[in-house]
Structures are given as structure tokens and as C-alpha cells.
Scaffold this active site. Sequence first.
Site, mmCIF file in Angstrom:
data_model
loop_
_atom_site.group_PDB
_atom_site.id
_atom_site.type_symbol
_atom_site.label_atom_id
_atom_site.label_comp_id
_atom_site.label_asym_id
_atom_site.label_seq_id
_atom_site.Cartn_x
_atom_site.Cartn_y
_atom_site.Cartn_z
ATOM 1 N N ASN A 14 0.882 -1.162 0.000
ATOM 2 C CA ASN A 14 0.000 0.000 0.000
ATOM 3 C C ASN A 14 0.923 1.217 0.000
ATOM 4 O O ASN A 14 1.437 1.622 1.038
ATOM 5 C CB ASN A 14 -0.876 -0.059 1.264
ATOM 6 C CG ASN A 14 -1.805 1.114 1.381
ATOM 7 O OD1 ASN A 14 -1.752 2.066 0.591
ATOM 8 N ND2 ASN A 14 -2.669 1.072 2.389
ATOM 9 N N ARG A 95 -2.676 -2.025 -3.266
ATOM 10 C CA ARG A 95 -3.802 -1.115 -3.116
ATOM 11 C C ARG A 95 -3.622 -0.008 -4.151
ATOM 12 O O ARG A 95 -2.580 0.656 -4.192
ATOM 13 C CB ARG A 95 -3.797 -0.516 -1.723
ATOM 14 C CG ARG A 95 -4.946 0.445 -1.520
ATOM 15 C CD ARG A 95 -4.876 1.062 -0.151
ATOM 16 N NE ARG A 95 -6.064 1.839 0.109
ATOM 17 C CZ ARG A 95 -6.356 2.337 1.305
ATOM 18 N NH1 ARG A 95 -5.565 2.110 2.322
ATOM 19 N NH2 ARG A 95 -7.440 3.056 1.467
ATOM 20 N N HIS A 183 -12.146 4.189 0.082
ATOM 21 C CA HIS A 183 -12.110 3.276 1.242
ATOM 22 C C HIS A 183 -12.834 1.959 0.945
ATOM 23 O O HIS A 183 -13.325 1.274 1.854
ATOM 24 C CB HIS A 183 -12.755 3.919 2.506
ATOM 25 C CG HIS A 183 -11.930 5.005 3.118
ATOM 26 N ND1 HIS A 183 -12.470 6.181 3.589
ATOM 27 C CD2 HIS A 183 -10.600 5.103 3.328
ATOM 28 C CE1 HIS A 183 -11.516 6.956 4.069
ATOM 29 N NE2 HIS A 183 -10.355 6.314 3.921
ATOM 30 N N HIS A 210 -16.204 4.684 8.445
ATOM 31 C CA HIS A 210 -14.749 4.464 8.500
ATOM 32 C C HIS A 210 -14.125 5.784 8.953
ATOM 33 O O HIS A 210 -14.006 6.729 8.167
ATOM 34 C CB HIS A 210 -14.226 4.046 7.115
ATOM 35 C CG HIS A 210 -12.738 3.891 7.077
ATOM 36 N ND1 HIS A 210 -12.110 2.679 6.905
ATOM 37 C CD2 HIS A 210 -11.742 4.793 7.207
ATOM 38 C CE1 HIS A 210 -10.804 2.850 6.944
ATOM 39 N NE2 HIS A 210 -10.555 4.133 7.114
ATOM 40 N N LEU A 211 -13.794 5.865 10.241
ATOM 41 C CA LEU A 211 -13.323 7.124 10.815
ATOM 42 C C LEU A 211 -11.859 6.981 11.210
ATOM 43 O O LEU A 211 -11.542 6.454 12.279
ATOM 44 C CB LEU A 211 -14.165 7.499 12.043
ATOM 45 C CG LEU A 211 -15.689 7.482 11.858
ATOM 46 C CD1 LEU A 211 -16.381 7.804 13.174
ATOM 47 C CD2 LEU A 211 -16.112 8.455 10.762
ATOM 48 N N GLY A 212 -10.973 7.414 10.338
ATOM 49 C CA GLY A 212 -9.546 7.402 10.644
ATOM 50 C C GLY A 212 -8.988 8.756 10.271
ATOM 51 O O GLY A 212 -9.722 9.748 10.247
ATOM 52 N N ARG A 243 -8.023 16.967 5.729
ATOM 53 C CA ARG A 243 -8.848 17.285 4.548
ATOM 54 C C ARG A 243 -10.169 17.924 4.971
ATOM 55 O O ARG A 243 -10.705 17.571 6.020
ATOM 56 C CB ARG A 243 -9.121 16.020 3.733
ATOM 57 C CG ARG A 243 -7.910 15.536 2.964
ATOM 58 C CD ARG A 243 -8.162 14.200 2.311
ATOM 59 N NE ARG A 243 -7.474 13.128 2.994
ATOM 60 C CZ ARG A 243 -7.706 11.826 2.804
ATOM 61 N NH1 ARG A 243 -8.612 11.442 1.933
ATOM 62 N NH2 ARG A 243 -7.016 10.918 3.456
ATOM 63 N N ASP A 285 -4.667 14.810 14.973
ATOM 64 C CA ASP A 285 -4.769 13.575 15.755
ATOM 65 C C ASP A 285 -5.923 13.700 16.756
ATOM 66 O O ASP A 285 -5.885 14.555 17.649
ATOM 67 C CB ASP A 285 -3.427 13.370 16.482
ATOM 68 C CG ASP A 285 -3.340 12.022 17.148
ATOM 69 O OD1 ASP A 285 -4.356 11.578 17.733
ATOM 70 O OD2 ASP A 285 -2.264 11.410 17.089
ATOM 71 N N ARG A 287 -6.793 11.941 19.241
ATOM 72 C CA ARG A 287 -6.443 11.773 20.656
ATOM 73 C C ARG A 287 -6.015 13.098 21.274
ATOM 74 O O ARG A 287 -6.395 13.439 22.388
ATOM 75 C CB ARG A 287 -5.319 10.751 20.820
ATOM 76 C CG ARG A 287 -5.815 9.331 20.822
ATOM 77 C CD ARG A 287 -4.687 8.369 20.665
ATOM 78 N NE ARG A 287 -4.027 8.568 19.383
ATOM 79 C CZ ARG A 287 -3.284 7.655 18.783
ATOM 80 N NH1 ARG A 287 -3.058 6.510 19.358
ATOM 81 N NH2 ARG A 287 -2.737 7.902 17.613
ATOM 82 N N GLY A 330 -9.258 4.114 12.959
ATOM 83 C CA GLY A 330 -8.606 4.432 14.239
ATOM 84 C C GLY A 330 -9.539 5.126 15.228
ATOM 85 O O GLY A 330 -9.556 4.806 16.421
ATOM 86 N N GLY A 332 -13.058 5.328 14.869
ATOM 87 C CA GLY A 332 -14.268 4.513 15.045
ATOM 88 C C GLY A 332 -14.038 3.326 15.963
ATOM 89 O O GLY A 332 -14.920 2.943 16.738
ATOM 90 N N ASN A 334 -11.699 3.111 18.360
ATOM 91 C CA ASN A 334 -11.125 3.433 19.673
ATOM 92 C C ASN A 334 -11.757 4.587 20.436
ATOM 93 O O ASN A 334 -11.606 4.657 21.653
ATOM 94 C CB ASN A 334 -9.628 3.761 19.515
ATOM 95 C CG ASN A 334 -8.849 2.592 18.967
ATOM 96 O OD1 ASN A 334 -8.800 1.548 19.594
ATOM 97 N ND2 ASN A 334 -8.285 2.754 17.781
ATOM 98 N N GLU A 381 -7.753 -3.812 5.678
ATOM 99 C CA GLU A 381 -7.675 -3.689 4.215
ATOM 100 C C GLU A 381 -6.653 -4.664 3.626
ATOM 101 O O GLU A 381 -6.820 -5.158 2.523
ATOM 102 C CB GLU A 381 -7.313 -2.244 3.850
ATOM 103 C CG GLU A 381 -8.451 -1.287 4.172
ATOM 104 C CD GLU A 381 -8.015 0.128 4.464
ATOM 105 O OE1 GLU A 381 -7.043 0.308 5.236
ATOM 106 O OE2 GLU A 381 -8.626 1.059 3.922
HETATM 107 P P1 AMP Z 1 -6.229 5.586 11.145
HETATM 108 O O1 AMP Z 1 -5.983 6.548 10.015
HETATM 109 O O2 AMP Z 1 -7.351 4.624 10.877
HETATM 110 O O3 AMP Z 1 -4.979 4.914 11.647
HETATM 111 O O4 AMP Z 1 -6.760 6.478 12.389
HETATM 112 C C1 AMP Z 1 -5.978 7.494 12.947
HETATM 113 C C2 AMP Z 1 -6.847 8.334 13.876
HETATM 114 O O5 AMP Z 1 -7.376 7.504 14.927
HETATM 115 C C3 AMP Z 1 -6.089 9.467 14.548
HETATM 116 O O6 AMP Z 1 -6.856 10.654 14.534
HETATM 117 C C4 AMP Z 1 -5.976 8.973 15.984
HETATM 118 O O7 AMP Z 1 -5.904 10.026 16.910
HETATM 119 C C5 AMP Z 1 -7.274 8.227 16.148
HETATM 120 N N1 AMP Z 1 -7.243 7.352 17.316
HETATM 121 C C6 AMP Z 1 -6.502 6.228 17.503
HETATM 122 N N2 AMP Z 1 -6.705 5.752 18.765
HETATM 123 C C7 AMP Z 1 -7.596 6.585 19.380
HETATM 124 C C8 AMP Z 1 -8.210 6.643 20.681
HETATM 125 N N3 AMP Z 1 -7.951 5.734 21.608
HETATM 126 N N4 AMP Z 1 -9.064 7.655 20.926
HETATM 127 C C9 AMP Z 1 -9.335 8.590 20.003
HETATM 128 N N5 AMP Z 1 -8.789 8.591 18.756
HETATM 129 C C10 AMP Z 1 -7.934 7.612 18.457
#
Ligand code: AMP
Length: 401
Positions: A14, A95, A183, A210-212, A243, A285, A287, A330, A332, A334, A381
Site C-alpha cells: 500500500n 492497493r 475506502h 470508516h473514521l480514521g 482534509r 490527531d 487523541r 482508528g 471509530g 477506539n 484492508e
Molecule cells: P487511522 O488513520 O485509521 O490509523 O486512524 C488514525 C486516527 O485515529 C487518529 O486521529 C488517531 O488520533 C485516532 N485514534 C486512535 N486511537 C484513538 C483513541 N484511543 N481515541 C481517540 N482517537 C484515536
Amino acid sequence: MSGGRPEPAILTLNAGSSSLKFGLFTAALGVMATGLVDRIGGEGSLVLRAASGAPLVPPEGLHRDFADHAAALATALAALGALFPACAIEAVGHRVVHGGPGHDRPIVIAGDTLDRLAALEPFAPLHQPHNLAGIRAAISAFPKAAQVACFDTAFHRSHPFVNDTFALPRAFYAKGVRRYGFHGLSYEFIASALARDWPALARGRVIVAHLGNGASMCALREGRSVASTMGFSALDGLPMGTRCGQLDPGVVLYLMTHEGMDAAAISDLLYRRSGLLGMSGISNDMRKLEESDTPGAREAIDYFVFRIQREMGGLAAALRGLDGVVFCGGIGENSRLIRARVAEGMGWLGVHVDPDRNAANGPVLSPEGAPVTVLTIPTDEEIVIARATTALMPRRKEAAP
Ligand code: AMP
């Protein structure tokens, strides 16, 4: 890779603008290792993990200059070769962000495939060239291996016309200016996990969030995509790490005519400086935003939650009702806060999240007897790419007696 009796293996790649994610799988699709090369084009690092997620040698990662994707792949392969000397890579699955209007499933790369995929670069200029660089690097590393392209757009080619078009003159649709959605590999994984573990729900109407760092939502009916929040590019829909998400095209015209911004400057603004980062002024981020008590962080989270709720209402309308919601990615998978906040405003649609189940990270988040089953499912994925690659690999001839 060399030594011992060769054990057939599958590599997944990827390739991003400055990163290369990879996975090594057995022929039976067991994970042997996953890894990431970061900051290609400069002083970067290689991290390798075992199937358990435990870091492999060296645990702190390997730091060196990676000139390009080929150099990154060579270092990754050397590390994998040292760990799995008997492994013989028979196929590589890639990918590829864009398959254009024509591809609704993975394909074997042969003949003029690369040229045809390169012709789609104007549709995804920030991703497609890097994906193709990864394919070229893999072809030169494994000239005899089957190379398979798995498209992020393919899963959404089942959209009805009204979810595939913009209200532009028809000529643009014919030229490929369409709502593609992305996605797709993640949504395919969730659809397959639902079919295996939640078969009744899989036959119904499900919204997947899908929330990352990239974020989108998809409406599934009987496991097929009928609508998505992303459209022509991976900019549309939800706000993301950097974005903007949905934007009135009038804003782009204003930026051009009154702010003197050209396409490159607007692209940089919308892809790299907007979203959670731009709104909060702190970070992309989630977090960090959850930990911050600044008004910017709070408003960025409020906007993120509100747009998810709006899109959920719209996708439920596209589905004519709702049986299930799945959170992945990430955030969704966590973020208890985001899941609880989203559900708070969606009770009217039957979406409820039980606080204890949410605190335990699911997999079931909705209370017993709730009208909509709310789940969290970790997406994967890489396994979708590995599965598709195995399915398209030429069958090995049985050894002669
Ligand atoms: P991904 O692109 O799917 O790896 O997701 C990354 C996103 O997931 C980032 O914004 C991280 O801050 C968020 N994330 C990962 N772990 C947590 C958590 N425990 N609480 C809140 N957001 C998280």
C-alpha cells in the site's frame, strides 16, 4: 528470498506519497508480518511487526535514507528475507486508489494495465502515481510473480446513477467526472465480516463509518454499496485529519479569484491544512484534540460529530431505513467519546449506544433490544488485498510424481 524449501507467500503493498505499508501472508492467508516504511524521499524508518502486533527486530525500527519506493521496498524485503528465509513470494497485491469507471473488482496487472491506470492519475494526483510507483518497484523485484491491483473505488461501482453523477452537463460524466467513493477495501472487509458474524444484519441496511485520518461513510444494502460520502476525490464528505470534507465549490472559485490561489495552493489547503488540523489549529490527531480543552479543539470535534450525524441521516434516506451501524478506523474503533457523541443525536433514527458496552469497545455497542444494532469492527484492508490476490493467482501445477 532464499534458503530451505521455499514456502509460497503473498506480499501486499500500500504505497502512499511518502510511505509504504506492507504485509506478508502465507498461502493460507495467515499473517506472517506487517510493516511500514515512513518518510520515503529522506531519512525514514522501517517498522516491522509480527502477527501479534509485537515489534520485530529491531524493535525501535530501522532508520536510514530511502531515496524512493524501490529503495523502501528493497529494505523491507531484506528485513523480511532475514526473518523468513524460506519464504518465496509468488504474488503481490497492491492497493490502488483509483480504478476509474471501468473496474468493479481487482485485476491481474498485465499488458497495458499500468498505462491504463496511469491515465487515471489526473483523477487522483496525490495517490495514484505513488501506487503505481509501488507496482513498478514490485515488478522489478519480482518479475515472475503475479501482480494484482485492488481498487479503492471498485466496491462502489454498484452505486445507482443518482449516486454516481453530479448535476453537470452529461459530457463530463462520460469523461469520468463521477462520484466514485473510496475506502472500498475497508468497506469490503466490513461487509465480509458482517456476512460471517452477523448474517441477518448483513442482509439488511447498514451504514459503515470508516473514521480514521481519512474518513468516509458508506451505505450497504445486502452487503453492496449504494452510496458513499466521498465522491470524485477523497476530499468530499466528512472532515478528516487534514482534509476539508464537503465544501461549497463556490469557496474554491472565491479562493481563485479573490485570494489569488492557484490549483497547487488550493490543493495544499484542502488536502493538507484543513479538517481537524485546520479547524483546531492544534493537530490532526483525534487523541490530542480529545485531551485538549481549547475552543478550537472543541469546535473541531463538534463539527466532526455533526457532519457524521448529517451524513448518517442522508445515508439512511438512501437506504430507506436503517438496521445497523458499524464504526471502524482508528477513531471509530477506539474513540468512546466520538461514538457516544454521534449516537447522542441519532436516537430518533434508532441509534443508541450503551455506555458500558461503549467503554468496553464493543463489539456490540447498542443496548439489548435496540432497533438498530451498533457495532465496532476493526477493519483490515490488507487481508482484503491478500484474499483478492490469492483468488487471482495462477494455480500452481502439482509437482510431478
Ligand atoms: P487511522 O488513520 O485509521 O490509523 O486512524 C488514525 C486516527 O485515529 C487518529 O486521529 C488517531 O488520533 C485516532 N485514534 C486512535 N486511537 C484513538 C483513541 N484511543 N481515541 C481517540 N482517537 C484515536
